[in-house]
Design a protein around this motif. Structure first.
Motif, PDB file in Angstrom:
ATOM      1  N   VAL A  46       0.704   0.826  -3.759  1.00 25.65           N
ATOM      2  CA  VAL A  46      -0.386   1.631  -4.312  1.00 25.65           C
ATOM      3  C   VAL A  46      -1.239   2.173  -3.170  1.00 25.65           C
ATOM      4  O   VAL A  46      -1.695   1.409  -2.307  1.00 25.65           O
ATOM      5  CB  VAL A  46      -1.271   0.802  -5.263  1.00 25.65           C
ATOM      6  CG1 VAL A  46      -2.429   1.656  -5.800  1.00 25.65           C
ATOM      7  CG2 VAL A  46      -0.444   0.242  -6.421  1.00 25.65           C
ATOM      8  N   GLN A  95      -4.814   0.702  -1.089  1.00 23.16           N
ATOM      9  CA  GLN A  95      -5.157  -0.669  -1.422  1.00 23.16           C
ATOM     10  C   GLN A  95      -5.216  -1.591  -0.206  1.00 23.16           C
ATOM     11  O   GLN A  95      -4.434  -1.471   0.739  1.00 23.16           O
ATOM     12  CB  GLN A  95      -4.179  -1.231  -2.458  1.00 23.16           C
ATOM     13  CG  GLN A  95      -4.346  -0.601  -3.826  1.00 23.16           C
ATOM     14  CD  GLN A  95      -4.002  -1.541  -4.952  1.00 23.16           C
ATOM     15  OE1 GLN A  95      -3.115  -2.365  -4.855  1.00 23.16           O
ATOM     16  NE2 GLN A  95      -4.717  -1.409  -6.064  1.00 23.16           N
ATOM     17  N   THR A  96      -6.144  -2.515  -0.277  1.00 22.31           N
ATOM     18  CA  THR A  96      -6.317  -3.544   0.741  1.00 22.31           C
ATOM     19  C   THR A  96      -5.639  -4.830   0.292  1.00 22.31           C
ATOM     20  O   THR A  96      -5.114  -4.920  -0.835  1.00 22.31           O
ATOM     21  CB  THR A  96      -7.813  -3.841   0.952  1.00 22.31           C
ATOM     22  OG1 THR A  96      -8.333  -4.428  -0.256  1.00 22.31           O
ATOM     23  CG2 THR A  96      -8.588  -2.583   1.285  1.00 22.31           C
ATOM     24  N   ASP A 124       0.817  -1.208   0.000  1.00 19.85           N
ATOM     25  CA  ASP A 124       0.000   0.000   0.000  1.00 19.85           C
ATOM     26  C   ASP A 124       0.854   1.263   0.000  1.00 19.85           C
ATOM     27  O   ASP A 124       2.020   1.249  -0.406  1.00 19.85           O
ATOM     28  CB  ASP A 124      -0.956  -0.028   1.193  1.00 19.85           C
ATOM     29  CG  ASP A 124      -0.206  -0.310   2.505  1.00 19.85           C
ATOM     30  OD1 ASP A 124       0.998   0.019   2.594  1.00 19.85           O
ATOM     31  OD2 ASP A 124      -0.829  -0.861   3.435  1.00 19.85           O
ATOM     32  N   ASP A 130      -7.150  -5.989  -2.922  1.00 18.67           N
ATOM     33  CA  ASP A 130      -6.625  -5.288  -4.095  1.00 18.67           C
ATOM     34  C   ASP A 130      -5.261  -5.845  -4.484  1.00 18.67           C
ATOM     35  O   ASP A 130      -4.977  -6.081  -5.661  1.00 18.67           O
ATOM     36  CB  ASP A 130      -6.494  -3.791  -3.803  1.00 18.67           C
ATOM     37  CG  ASP A 130      -7.826  -3.123  -3.512  1.00 18.67           C
ATOM     38  OD1 ASP A 130      -8.808  -3.442  -4.201  1.00 18.67           O
ATOM     39  OD2 ASP A 130      -7.872  -2.298  -2.590  1.00 18.67           O
ATOM     40  N   VAL A 131      -4.421  -6.041  -3.484  1.00 21.09           N
ATOM     41  CA  VAL A 131      -3.074  -6.578  -3.740  1.00 21.09           C
ATOM     42  C   VAL A 131      -3.178  -7.980  -4.334  1.00 21.09           C
ATOM     43  O   VAL A 131      -2.476  -8.319  -5.292  1.00 21.09           O
ATOM     44  CB  VAL A 131      -2.241  -6.587  -2.448  1.00 21.09           C
ATOM     45  CG1 VAL A 131      -0.932  -7.348  -2.648  1.00 21.09           C
ATOM     46  CG2 VAL A 131      -1.954  -5.160  -1.995  1.00 21.09           C
ATOM     47  N   ASN A 145      -5.138  -0.705   5.391  1.00 21.33           N
ATOM     48  CA  ASN A 145      -6.387  -0.299   4.749  1.00 21.33           C
ATOM     49  C   ASN A 145      -7.501  -1.322   4.935  1.00 21.33           C
ATOM     50  O   ASN A 145      -8.682  -0.965   4.885  1.00 21.33           O
ATOM     51  CB  ASN A 145      -6.151  -0.040   3.255  1.00 21.33           C
ATOM     52  CG  ASN A 145      -5.257   1.161   3.025  1.00 21.33           C
ATOM     53  OD1 ASN A 145      -5.463   2.214   3.613  1.00 21.33           O
ATOM     54  ND2 ASN A 145      -4.238   1.003   2.195  1.00 21.33           N
ATOM     55  N   ARG A 154      -3.676  -8.185  -8.112  1.00 21.02           N
ATOM     56  CA  ARG A 154      -2.734  -7.615  -9.082  1.00 21.02           C
ATOM     57  C   ARG A 154      -1.291  -8.069  -8.936  1.00 21.02           C
ATOM     58  O   ARG A 154      -0.507  -7.964  -9.873  1.00 21.02           O
ATOM     59  CB  ARG A 154      -2.756  -6.093  -8.983  1.00 21.02           C
ATOM     60  CG  ARG A 154      -2.154  -5.546  -7.691  1.00 21.02           C
ATOM     61  CD  ARG A 154      -2.056  -4.024  -7.685  1.00 21.02           C
ATOM     62  NE  ARG A 154      -1.628  -3.501  -6.398  1.00 21.02           N
ATOM     63  CZ  ARG A 154      -0.350  -3.307  -6.050  1.00 21.02           C
ATOM     64  NH1 ARG A 154       0.629  -3.608  -6.898  1.00 21.02           N
ATOM     65  NH2 ARG A 154      -0.047  -2.818  -4.854  1.00 21.02           N
ATOM     66  N   TRP A 155      -0.901  -8.542  -7.753  1.00 18.72           N
ATOM     67  CA  TRP A 155       0.525  -8.677  -7.449  1.00 18.72           C
ATOM     68  C   TRP A 155       1.270  -9.594  -8.401  1.00 18.72           C
ATOM     69  O   TRP A 155       2.391  -9.287  -8.833  1.00 18.72           O
ATOM     70  CB  TRP A 155       0.715  -9.132  -6.004  1.00 18.72           C
ATOM     71  CG  TRP A 155       0.453 -10.594  -5.796  1.00 18.72           C
ATOM     72  CD1 TRP A 155      -0.759 -11.185  -5.549  1.00 18.72           C
ATOM     73  CD2 TRP A 155       1.409 -11.641  -5.856  1.00 18.72           C
ATOM     74  NE1 TRP A 155      -0.619 -12.536  -5.452  1.00 18.72           N
ATOM     75  CE2 TRP A 155       0.713 -12.843  -5.632  1.00 18.72           C
ATOM     76  CE3 TRP A 155       2.787 -11.697  -6.070  1.00 18.72           C
ATOM     77  CZ2 TRP A 155       1.343 -14.086  -5.626  1.00 18.72           C
ATOM     78  CZ3 TRP A 155       3.420 -12.925  -6.063  1.00 18.72           C
ATOM     79  CH2 TRP A 155       2.701 -14.110  -5.850  1.00 18.72           C
TER      80      TRP A 155
END
Length: 208
Positions: free
Chosen positions: A48, A51-52, A12, A55-56, A83, A59-60
């Motif tokens: 980012v 981001q939670t 994050d 979210d990670v 977050n 995309r990671w």
């Protein structure tokens, strides 16, 4: 021969180093310490804002894949969770159970890819109740990393009692410290960081 060490820092805004007037954050400082110890590396900051863990998780892998060559000593440092524990409509954005499940899935996938992982606890901020929730998440994360034999550095409690970090956070926006705060974060990490980098595939115990 110097190893081709490549590391993605994923997370994050605190991974991104928001608030640091030197634009290094704790990740840039760790990269500098590694070079100073004779282990240069290629680092990629994939932090980012906002981001939670969910979210990670989404995309990671696709962001790390082009950066981590199969021929390199490929590693990923994860740090998220602050977050997740932010309240939205009276409840955390991501429940502790879901956050734990996200971390579990991420680490399993990293192992499948052959990428050596390190997890860093979500750091504290100026909100005591928020910190209580983060502290509970920290305990879950510690157990998950121990079960998967992934090193976990529990920076939350040490930073909560670190006057420089807390002062820097309180003097800023309540979440992101200045350079002085990030320096404390990095200094806390250095012994474990250098051990983790010492040899290909090296590991260290969960830091309690």
């Amino acid at each position: 021969m110097i190893r081709d060490v490549r590391i993605c820092f994923v997370g994050d805004s605190l991974v991104a180093g928001v608030g640091d007037e030197r634009y290094l954050g704790w990740t840039g400082r760790l990269a500098m310490r590694a070079a100073g110890a004779g282990q240069p590396l290629t680092s990629y900051n994939l932090g980012v804002r906002g981001q939670t863990s969910a979210d990670v998780a989404s995309r990671w892998e696709r962001e790390c894949e082009p950066r981590l060559s199969p021929e390199s000593d490929a590693r990923v440092v994860f740090s998220f969770g602050v977050n997740d524990m932010v309240l939205a409509d009276g409840r955390p954005r991501v429940s502790a159970a879901d956050s734990a499940a996200n971390l579990t899935a991420i680490l399993r996938r990293a192992t499948e890819r052959g990428w050596t992982s390190l997890v860093v606890a979500p750091p504290p901020n100026a909100d005591a109740e928020h910190n209580r929730r983060i502290g509970e998440l920290d305990a879950f994360y510690s157990e998950i990393c121990a079960a998967q034999d992934v090193p976990y550095v529990r920076v939350h409690q040490p930073l909560l009692h670190n006057q420089t970090w807390m002062r820097a956070v309180n003097e800023a926006d309540g979440y992101h410290p200045s350079a002085a705060g990030y320096e404390e974060f990095a200094a806390l990490m250095v012994p474990y960081w250098l051990l983790w980098l010492a040899e290909p595939g090296s590991t260290l115990p969960v830091v309690r």
